[in-house]
Design a protein around this motif. Sequence first.
Motif, PDB file in Angstrom:
ATOM      1  N   VAL A 153       0.850  -1.182   0.000  1.00 29.17           N
ATOM      2  CA  VAL A 153       0.000   0.000   0.000  1.00 29.17           C
ATOM      3  C   VAL A 153       0.887   1.233   0.000  1.00 29.17           C
ATOM      4  O   VAL A 153       1.667   1.450   0.928  1.00 29.17           O
ATOM      5  CB  VAL A 153      -0.942   0.001   1.221  1.00 29.17           C
ATOM      6  CG1 VAL A 153      -1.840   1.234   1.195  1.00 29.17           C
ATOM      7  CG2 VAL A 153      -1.776  -1.270   1.269  1.00 29.17           C
ATOM      8  N   LEU A 154       0.766   2.067  -1.063  1.00 29.20           N
ATOM      9  CA  LEU A 154       1.611   3.255  -1.218  1.00 29.20           C
ATOM     10  C   LEU A 154       0.985   4.462  -0.534  1.00 29.20           C
ATOM     11  O   LEU A 154      -0.171   4.425  -0.090  1.00 29.20           O
ATOM     12  CB  LEU A 154       1.843   3.531  -2.696  1.00 29.20           C
ATOM     13  CG  LEU A 154       2.493   2.389  -3.495  1.00 29.20           C
ATOM     14  CD1 LEU A 154       2.673   2.792  -4.951  1.00 29.20           C
ATOM     15  CD2 LEU A 154       3.813   1.965  -2.876  1.00 29.20           C
ATOM     16  N   ALA A 155       1.738   5.558  -0.473  1.00 31.75           N
ATOM     17  CA  ALA A 155       1.283   6.761   0.221  1.00 31.75           C
ATOM     18  C   ALA A 155       0.114   7.423  -0.496  1.00 31.75           C
ATOM     19  O   ALA A 155      -0.725   8.060   0.144  1.00 31.75           O
ATOM     20  CB  ALA A 155       2.442   7.747   0.356  1.00 31.75           C
ATOM     21  N   ASN A 156       0.027   7.285  -1.817  1.00 29.16           N
ATOM     22  CA  ASN A 156      -1.064   7.907  -2.578  1.00 29.16           C
ATOM     23  C   ASN A 156      -2.329   7.061  -2.587  1.00 29.16           C
ATOM     24  O   ASN A 156      -3.300   7.412  -3.258  1.00 29.16           O
ATOM     25  CB  ASN A 156      -0.615   8.179  -4.012  1.00 29.16           C
ATOM     26  CG  ASN A 156      -0.076   6.923  -4.695  1.00 29.16           C
ATOM     27  OD1 ASN A 156      -0.219   5.804  -4.167  1.00 29.16           O
ATOM     28  ND2 ASN A 156       0.541   7.103  -5.855  1.00 29.16           N
ATOM     29  N   GLY A 157      -2.347   5.951  -1.872  1.00 30.04           N
ATOM     30  CA  GLY A 157      -3.538   5.108  -1.799  1.00 30.04           C
ATOM     31  C   GLY A 157      -3.543   3.941  -2.766  1.00 30.04           C
ATOM     32  O   GLY A 157      -4.386   3.051  -2.625  1.00 30.04           O
ATOM     33  N   SER A 158      -2.662   3.907  -3.733  1.00 33.78           N
ATOM     34  CA  SER A 158      -2.613   2.804  -4.688  1.00 33.78           C
ATOM     35  C   SER A 158      -1.965   1.582  -4.040  1.00 33.78           C
ATOM     36  O   SER A 158      -1.220   1.698  -3.050  1.00 33.78           O
ATOM     37  CB  SER A 158      -1.837   3.208  -5.936  1.00 33.78           C
ATOM     38  OG  SER A 158      -0.503   3.561  -5.597  1.00 33.78           O
ATOM     39  N   GLU A 235       7.018  10.393   7.080  1.00 31.95           N
ATOM     40  CA  GLU A 235       7.234   9.782   5.772  1.00 31.95           C
ATOM     41  C   GLU A 235       7.640   8.313   5.900  1.00 31.95           C
ATOM     42  O   GLU A 235       7.379   7.520   4.984  1.00 31.95           O
ATOM     43  CB  GLU A 235       8.322  10.555   5.018  1.00 31.95           C
ATOM     44  CG  GLU A 235       7.921  11.978   4.644  1.00 31.95           C
ATOM     45  CD  GLU A 235       9.027  12.687   3.881  1.00 31.95           C
ATOM     46  OE1 GLU A 235       9.988  11.997   3.478  1.00 31.95           O
ATOM     47  OE2 GLU A 235       8.928  13.907   3.691  1.00 31.95           O
ATOM     48  N   GLN A 236       8.258   7.933   7.009  1.00 31.36           N
ATOM     49  CA  GLN A 236       8.649   6.538   7.205  1.00 31.36           C
ATOM     50  C   GLN A 236       7.435   5.619   7.279  1.00 31.36           C
ATOM     51  O   GLN A 236       7.521   4.435   6.924  1.00 31.36           O
ATOM     52  CB  GLN A 236       9.471   6.391   8.492  1.00 31.36           C
ATOM     53  CG  GLN A 236      10.853   7.033   8.445  1.00 31.36           C
ATOM     54  CD  GLN A 236      11.821   6.280   7.571  1.00 31.36           C
ATOM     55  OE1 GLN A 236      11.898   6.529   6.359  1.00 31.36           O
ATOM     56  NE2 GLN A 236      12.541   5.346   8.156  1.00 31.36           N
ATOM     57  N   SER A 237       6.317   6.135   7.744  1.00 33.11           N
ATOM     58  CA  SER A 237       5.108   5.319   7.903  1.00 33.11           C
ATOM     59  C   SER A 237       4.103   5.539   6.783  1.00 33.11           C
ATOM     60  O   SER A 237       2.963   5.049   6.874  1.00 33.11           O
ATOM     61  CB  SER A 237       4.437   5.641   9.253  1.00 33.11           C
ATOM     62  OG  SER A 237       5.340   5.450  10.316  1.00 33.11           O
ATOM     63  N   ALA A 238       4.507   6.238   5.724  1.00 31.21           N
ATOM     64  CA  ALA A 238       3.553   6.530   4.650  1.00 31.21           C
ATOM     65  C   ALA A 238       3.214   5.285   3.845  1.00 31.21           C
ATOM     66  O   ALA A 238       2.057   5.094   3.428  1.00 31.21           O
ATOM     67  CB  ALA A 238       4.124   7.619   3.734  1.00 31.21           C
ATOM     68  N   ASN A 239       4.175   4.406   3.599  1.00 35.44           N
ATOM     69  CA  ASN A 239       3.962   3.193   2.813  1.00 35.44           C
ATOM     70  C   ASN A 239       3.895   1.979   3.743  1.00 35.44           C
ATOM     71  O   ASN A 239       4.623   1.923   4.754  1.00 35.44           O
ATOM     72  CB  ASN A 239       5.080   3.011   1.787  1.00 35.44           C
ATOM     73  CG  ASN A 239       5.232   4.225   0.882  1.00 35.44           C
ATOM     74  OD1 ASN A 239       4.294   4.641   0.198  1.00 35.44           O
ATOM     75  ND2 ASN A 239       6.428   4.822   0.897  1.00 35.44           N
ATOM     76  N   THR A 240       3.074   1.009   3.391  1.00 33.23           N
ATOM     77  CA  THR A 240       2.816  -0.119   4.276  1.00 33.23           C
ATOM     78  C   THR A 240       2.884  -1.424   3.498  1.00 33.23           C
ATOM     79  O   THR A 240       2.423  -1.504   2.341  1.00 33.23           O
ATOM     80  CB  THR A 240       1.436   0.006   4.941  1.00 33.23           C
ATOM     81  OG1 THR A 240       1.333   1.285   5.573  1.00 33.23           O
ATOM     82  CG2 THR A 240       1.207  -1.093   5.960  1.00 33.23           C
ATOM     83  N   LEU A 241       3.434  -2.447   4.135  1.00 35.74           N
ATOM     84  CA  LEU A 241       3.457  -3.797   3.580  1.00 35.74           C
ATOM     85  C   LEU A 241       2.417  -4.636   4.313  1.00 35.74           C
ATOM     86  O   LEU A 241       2.426  -4.709   5.551  1.00 35.74           O
ATOM     87  CB  LEU A 241       4.843  -4.424   3.750  1.00 35.74           C
ATOM     88  CG  LEU A 241       4.978  -5.893   3.368  1.00 35.74           C
ATOM     89  CD1 LEU A 241       4.755  -6.093   1.857  1.00 35.74           C
ATOM     90  CD2 LEU A 241       6.326  -6.450   3.775  1.00 35.74           C
ATOM     91  N   VAL A 242       1.556  -5.269   3.568  1.00 40.77           N
ATOM     92  CA  VAL A 242       0.544  -6.155   4.120  1.00 40.77           C
ATOM     93  C   VAL A 242       1.004  -7.594   3.887  1.00 40.77           C
ATOM     94  O   VAL A 242       1.283  -7.980   2.742  1.00 40.77           O
ATOM     95  CB  VAL A 242      -0.835  -5.909   3.487  1.00 40.77           C
ATOM     96  CG1 VAL A 242      -1.882  -6.836   4.103  1.00 40.77           C
ATOM     97  CG2 VAL A 242      -1.257  -4.450   3.648  1.00 40.77           C
ATOM     98  N   TYR A 243       1.097  -8.388   4.950  1.00 39.74           N
ATOM     99  CA  TYR A 243       1.532  -9.780   4.824  1.00 39.74           C
ATOM    100  C   TYR A 243       0.702 -10.638   5.764  1.00 39.74           C
ATOM    101  O   TYR A 243       0.041 -10.148   6.695  1.00 39.74           O
ATOM    102  CB  TYR A 243       3.019  -9.915   5.159  1.00 39.74           C
ATOM    103  CG  TYR A 243       3.371  -9.695   6.608  1.00 39.74           C
ATOM    104  CD1 TYR A 243       3.532 -10.777   7.482  1.00 39.74           C
ATOM    105  CD2 TYR A 243       3.534  -8.414   7.130  1.00 39.74           C
ATOM    106  CE1 TYR A 243       3.844 -10.583   8.815  1.00 39.74           C
ATOM    107  CE2 TYR A 243       3.851  -8.214   8.456  1.00 39.74           C
ATOM    108  CZ  TYR A 243       4.007  -9.289   9.300  1.00 39.74           C
ATOM    109  OH  TYR A 243       4.303  -9.103  10.622  1.00 39.74           O
ATOM    110  N   ALA A 244       0.765 -11.929   5.532  1.00 42.94           N
ATOM    111  CA  ALA A 244       0.040 -12.905   6.350  1.00 42.94           C
ATOM    112  C   ALA A 244       1.044 -13.797   7.067  1.00 42.94           C
ATOM    113  O   ALA A 244       2.007 -14.278   6.459  1.00 42.94           O
ATOM    114  CB  ALA A 244      -0.901 -13.748   5.490  1.00 42.94           C
TER     115      ALA A 244
END
Length: 537
Positions: A153-158, A235-244
């Motif tokens: 999940v990127l900072a711009n919502g994509s 800015e460090q928390s703007a992008n997120t990795l989703v994992y299981a």
Amino acid sequence: MASDSPNDLTRTSAAPGEPFVWITAMGLSIGLLMVVGLLGIIVANGLPVFWPNRVVEVTLKPGVANPVPNAGDTITGELVQTRTKRIPILGPDGTSIEDQKEVQFYIGNKDAYGINFVFANRADIASMQEPKDIYRIERLEYGIAFGYPRELVLANGSTIAAQSPEFSKSLAALVAETTARRHDIEQIEKRDIGAINTRLTDLRVSSDKNADAEIASLNARYDTLAAEARALRAEQSANTLVYATPTGVERRLPIGDIVSYSLPNQLGLLQQAGLFVHNIWNFLSEDPREANTEGGIFPAIFGTFVMTLLMSVAVVPFGVIAAIYLREYAKQGLFVRSVRIAVNNLAGVPSIVFGVFGLGFFVYFVGGTIDSLLFSDYLPTPTFGTGRHPLGGIHPRPHDRSSRHCGHRGGHGRRAARHARGLALLRRLKMANHPPYRPPRIASGHPHRSHPRHGSRRRRGRSPHARRSGQTRPEPPGGLRVSVFPLRAQIHAPRLPYLRPRLPIAGLRSRKTNGLCNHSSAYSSRCRPESCRYPHS
């Protein structure tokens, strides 16, 4: 009849104390072997920690309790070790089963499971496989995470799905960007803001009335830097990795919290070797994290090196000077004996004992008292309440002065070689009637004092008529008399007697006169015509 061969000089009995020398050498060898063995054990058990291990997925047999909570019948993690159980495993009928082995796994995901390691009986394992698409993620908090990525999940919502070809490149670029940004944050908070805080503390403690303007300027600079650091952290928390997780629980991880990641089951041998070197470098060059359970040991290495260097520069010169003074100049007394006892205790007691004593007495007691009395304005920041107290010295061994007749042995090797050559020449010439040949010896004491056992050196070798008339016999060739002052030691070379051979020996040519001389001394090559009483041709 004694043989004339020089080999007859071989010693037939052991010198006094030689067995103890061999015992000491054996003890030293055993000590060195123990040190090398200890280092070998440390290397053998420490280096595998940095080698990237495979991640396995274990399926347990039906009916076996899984130690991982909510994990079904699978355990996913790194295989750490296999060992024999101390308590035998009993079957349903109460008999001991054949396989008594148990396996330890590192399962990670401490924030989800609450534990890092689990054990499973090898007899309870039904199958073991290595999933190819599992990720090993090193985080700033909670250690290692094992999981299967879902999306980015990127900072711009994509979003970028894990099956997309752009997923790996985008994740690598974002991790590199957040790593560089993390270094910038450390630069601002530790160096820039740290310098401002130090200056503000000094200005507040000082009594300068004109410091208000500078304090206001520093506060404004502090607010600017703090705002910049907060923006970078956002800015460090703007992008997120989703994992299981392997148990199927979906979790979200900010990219700024990722230190590194890898796919351990897809690495080749060269990639594993490169990651091995990278892990060792990070361990040696990074700061510790998570209460010293993660990260590196660079501050400890740097502090130990600097402290050792400073203490060596400060202690070694004073230790050498003290050792020379105690050995050569100090008058024996209560003070010198006390110093030697203290040095012996320092050399014999383990350094950890002195370290604990120094920490308790000099740091907490003396340093804390100085801080409370003289630097109370800086508290709770310590001034003298931290640090180490150097204890060092060079041991001037007391037994160096145990014998008055053992002084400094500076010329012993040279005179021993002369003694061997002279003895060999005497055997070759087959002298029958000559005074006994005296081996070299060292006499300690003042150069002008009489020898303690052989009378006066200044009057030795003179006949009564020569002593009454004031005449002196010339010194024998090769005579050496050296005085070392102020070490108060005297070195006497052996006085070789004038030998009278049965038959004149021809062919002994003097190096000074290039003539023939019947003087049969072992040092006839150094004969001088003006001092020799034998005729020269």
